[in-house]
Design a protein around this motif. Sequence first.
Motif, PDB file in Angstrom:
ATOM      1  N   PRO A   1      -1.999 -10.691  14.949  1.00  0.00           N
ATOM      2  CA  PRO A   1      -1.793  -9.360  14.369  1.00  0.00           C
ATOM      3  C   PRO A   1      -3.142  -8.717  14.039  1.00  0.00           C
ATOM      4  O   PRO A   1      -4.012  -9.361  13.488  1.00  0.00           O
ATOM      5  CB  PRO A   1      -1.017  -9.638  13.079  1.00  0.00           C
ATOM      6  CG  PRO A   1      -0.431 -10.991  13.238  1.00  0.00           C
ATOM      7  CD  PRO A   1      -1.367 -11.734  14.150  1.00  0.00           C
ATOM      8  N   GLN A   2      -3.284  -7.521  14.423  1.00  0.00           N
ATOM      9  CA  GLN A   2      -4.471  -6.737  14.087  1.00  0.00           C
ATOM     10  C   GLN A   2      -3.983  -5.410  13.555  1.00  0.00           C
ATOM     11  O   GLN A   2      -2.828  -5.040  13.750  1.00  0.00           O
ATOM     12  CB  GLN A   2      -5.361  -6.540  15.318  1.00  0.00           C
ATOM     13  CG  GLN A   2      -5.906  -7.833  15.889  1.00  0.00           C
ATOM     14  CD  GLN A   2      -6.816  -8.566  14.911  1.00  0.00           C
ATOM     15  OE1 GLN A   2      -7.601  -7.964  14.193  1.00  0.00           O
ATOM     16  NE2 GLN A   2      -6.702  -9.880  14.871  1.00  0.00           N
ATOM     17  N   SER A   3      -4.869  -4.693  12.945  1.00  0.00           N
ATOM     18  CA  SER A   3      -4.451  -3.448  12.311  1.00  0.00           C
ATOM     19  C   SER A   3      -3.783  -2.492  13.294  1.00  0.00           C
ATOM     20  O   SER A   3      -2.860  -1.780  12.929  1.00  0.00           O
ATOM     21  CB  SER A   3      -5.636  -2.778  11.623  1.00  0.00           C
ATOM     22  OG  SER A   3      -6.660  -2.522  12.549  1.00  0.00           O
ATOM     23  N   GLU A   4      -4.204  -2.504  14.564  1.00  0.00           N
ATOM     24  CA  GLU A   4      -3.593  -1.573  15.526  1.00  0.00           C
ATOM     25  C   GLU A   4      -2.187  -2.016  15.936  1.00  0.00           C
ATOM     26  O   GLU A   4      -1.448  -1.251  16.542  1.00  0.00           O
ATOM     27  CB  GLU A   4      -4.483  -1.374  16.761  1.00  0.00           C
ATOM     28  CG  GLU A   4      -4.749  -2.615  17.574  1.00  0.00           C
ATOM     29  CD  GLU A   4      -5.963  -3.403  17.117  1.00  0.00           C
ATOM     30  OE1 GLU A   4      -6.297  -4.384  17.801  1.00  0.00           O
ATOM     31  OE2 GLU A   4      -6.578  -3.066  16.087  1.00  0.00           O
ATOM     32  N   GLN A   5      -1.787  -3.235  15.596  1.00  0.00           N
ATOM     33  CA  GLN A   5      -0.443  -3.720  15.914  1.00  0.00           C
ATOM     34  C   GLN A   5       0.495  -3.664  14.710  1.00  0.00           C
ATOM     35  O   GLN A   5       1.630  -4.091  14.784  1.00  0.00           O
ATOM     36  CB  GLN A   5      -0.518  -5.158  16.436  1.00  0.00           C
ATOM     37  CG  GLN A   5      -1.251  -5.251  17.761  1.00  0.00           C
ATOM     38  CD  GLN A   5      -1.433  -6.687  18.182  1.00  0.00           C
ATOM     39  OE1 GLN A   5      -1.853  -7.527  17.399  1.00  0.00           O
ATOM     40  NE2 GLN A   5      -1.093  -6.968  19.415  1.00  0.00           N
ATOM     41  N   VAL A   6      -0.014  -3.156  13.596  1.00  0.00           N
ATOM     42  CA  VAL A   6       0.776  -3.006  12.388  1.00  0.00           C
ATOM     43  C   VAL A   6       0.773  -1.529  12.028  1.00  0.00           C
ATOM     44  O   VAL A   6      -0.293  -0.919  11.885  1.00  0.00           O
ATOM     45  CB  VAL A   6       0.201  -3.849  11.228  1.00  0.00           C
ATOM     46  CG1 VAL A   6       1.024  -3.642   9.963  1.00  0.00           C
ATOM     47  CG2 VAL A   6       0.152  -5.325  11.617  1.00  0.00           C
ATOM     48  N   HIS A   7       1.957  -0.934  11.921  1.00  0.00           N
ATOM     49  CA  HIS A   7       2.069   0.482  11.608  1.00  0.00           C
ATOM     50  C   HIS A   7       2.739   0.653  10.252  1.00  0.00           C
ATOM     51  O   HIS A   7       3.666  -0.093   9.918  1.00  0.00           O
ATOM     52  CB  HIS A   7       2.857   1.225  12.688  1.00  0.00           C
ATOM     53  CG  HIS A   7       2.196   1.169  14.020  1.00  0.00           C
ATOM     54  ND1 HIS A   7       2.888   1.156  15.202  1.00  0.00           N
ATOM     55  CD2 HIS A   7       0.888   1.112  14.372  1.00  0.00           C
ATOM     56  CE1 HIS A   7       2.032   1.087  16.215  1.00  0.00           C
ATOM     57  NE2 HIS A   7       0.816   1.053  15.724  1.00  0.00           N
ATOM     58  N   VAL A   8       2.281   1.643   9.520  1.00  0.00           N
ATOM     59  CA  VAL A   8       2.816   1.915   8.195  1.00  0.00           C
ATOM     60  C   VAL A   8       3.335   3.351   8.164  1.00  0.00           C
ATOM     61  O   VAL A   8       2.604   4.285   8.476  1.00  0.00           O
ATOM     62  CB  VAL A   8       1.729   1.732   7.112  1.00  0.00           C
ATOM     63  CG1 VAL A   8       2.282   2.075   5.729  1.00  0.00           C
ATOM     64  CG2 VAL A   8       1.195   0.295   7.129  1.00  0.00           C
ATOM     65  N   ASP A   9       4.616   3.493   7.810  1.00  0.00           N
ATOM     66  CA  ASP A   9       5.220   4.814   7.616  1.00  0.00           C
ATOM     67  C   ASP A   9       5.383   5.050   6.122  1.00  0.00           C
ATOM     68  O   ASP A   9       5.716   4.128   5.372  1.00  0.00           O
ATOM     69  CB  ASP A   9       6.600   4.890   8.271  1.00  0.00           C
ATOM     70  CG  ASP A   9       6.537   4.801   9.789  1.00  0.00           C
ATOM     71  OD1 ASP A   9       5.561   5.296  10.380  1.00  0.00           O
ATOM     72  OD2 ASP A   9       7.472   4.232  10.382  1.00  0.00           O
ATOM     73  N   VAL A  10       5.173   6.302   5.693  1.00  0.00           N
ATOM     74  CA  VAL A  10       5.266   6.656   4.280  1.00  0.00           C
ATOM     75  C   VAL A  10       6.215   7.841   4.121  1.00  0.00           C
ATOM     76  O   VAL A  10       6.115   8.818   4.860  1.00  0.00           O
ATOM     77  CB  VAL A  10       3.887   7.040   3.711  1.00  0.00           C
ATOM     78  CG1 VAL A  10       3.998   7.366   2.227  1.00  0.00           C
ATOM     79  CG2 VAL A  10       2.871   5.941   3.945  1.00  0.00           C
ATOM     80  N   GLU A  11       7.118   7.742   3.151  1.00  0.00           N
ATOM     81  CA  GLU A  11       8.036   8.837   2.822  1.00  0.00           C
ATOM     82  C   GLU A  11       7.895   9.153   1.336  1.00  0.00           C
ATOM     83  O   GLU A  11       8.522   8.493   0.505  1.00  0.00           O
ATOM     84  CB  GLU A  11       9.475   8.435   3.121  1.00  0.00           C
ATOM     85  CG  GLU A  11       9.761   8.082   4.569  1.00  0.00           C
ATOM     86  CD  GLU A  11      11.129   7.441   4.734  1.00  0.00           C
ATOM     87  OE1 GLU A  11      12.073   7.805   3.998  1.00  0.00           O
ATOM     88  OE2 GLU A  11      11.248   6.562   5.596  1.00  0.00           O
ATOM     89  N   PRO A  12       7.071  10.150   0.969  1.00  0.00           N
ATOM     90  CA  PRO A  12       6.934  10.514  -0.444  1.00  0.00           C
ATOM     91  C   PRO A  12       8.067  11.434  -0.892  1.00  0.00           C
ATOM     92  O   PRO A  12       8.653  12.162  -0.083  1.00  0.00           O
ATOM     93  CB  PRO A  12       5.591  11.233  -0.489  1.00  0.00           C
ATOM     94  CG  PRO A  12       5.405  11.788   0.884  1.00  0.00           C
ATOM     95  CD  PRO A  12       6.152  10.881   1.825  1.00  0.00           C
ATOM     96  N   ALA A  13       8.367  11.407  -2.195  1.00  0.00           N
ATOM     97  CA  ALA A  13       9.388  12.289  -2.762  1.00  0.00           C
ATOM     98  C   ALA A  13       9.058  12.574  -4.219  1.00  0.00           C
ATOM     99  O   ALA A  13       8.571  11.702  -4.942  1.00  0.00           O
ATOM    100  CB  ALA A  13      10.768  11.650  -2.659  1.00  0.00           C
TER     101      ALA A  13
END
Length: 129
Positions: A5-17
């Motif tokens: 695993p490297q940073s380019e293979q890990v994705h982070v989605d964010v949903e603020p409210a």
Amino acid sequence: MNAAPQSEQVHVDVEPAFCADESAPAERRYVFSYTITVHNHSRHSMQLMARHWTITQGSGQVQEVRGKGVVGQQPLIGPGQTFRYTSRAILDGPVGVMEGAFTCVDTATQRPFEVSIAPFRLAGPNQVH
């Protein structure tokens, strides 16, 4: 050969409210939730060990937050799996920006790597997005 695993293979989605029911604008208390989804697109398991957030208030004040894991956990995320959690940030005004990084470990090699989290905006009602 399986890639670690490297940073380019890990994705982070964010949903603020914005959390109107927990906020008190007259007391300069604006509460936001943010739901984070971490996607492990690699062929190896990874463990999320620590977090680092930079929170910039609309007033320009900057707050650094560091800690082990997230929401009291250091989750193990297998290949192709996701981990989702919700947390909160309290600001002194109706707008701000958060950005940060997760420190993770490839469980096969025990090598640490960092996953950056792009800046995302926290904005209360009637604020320009």
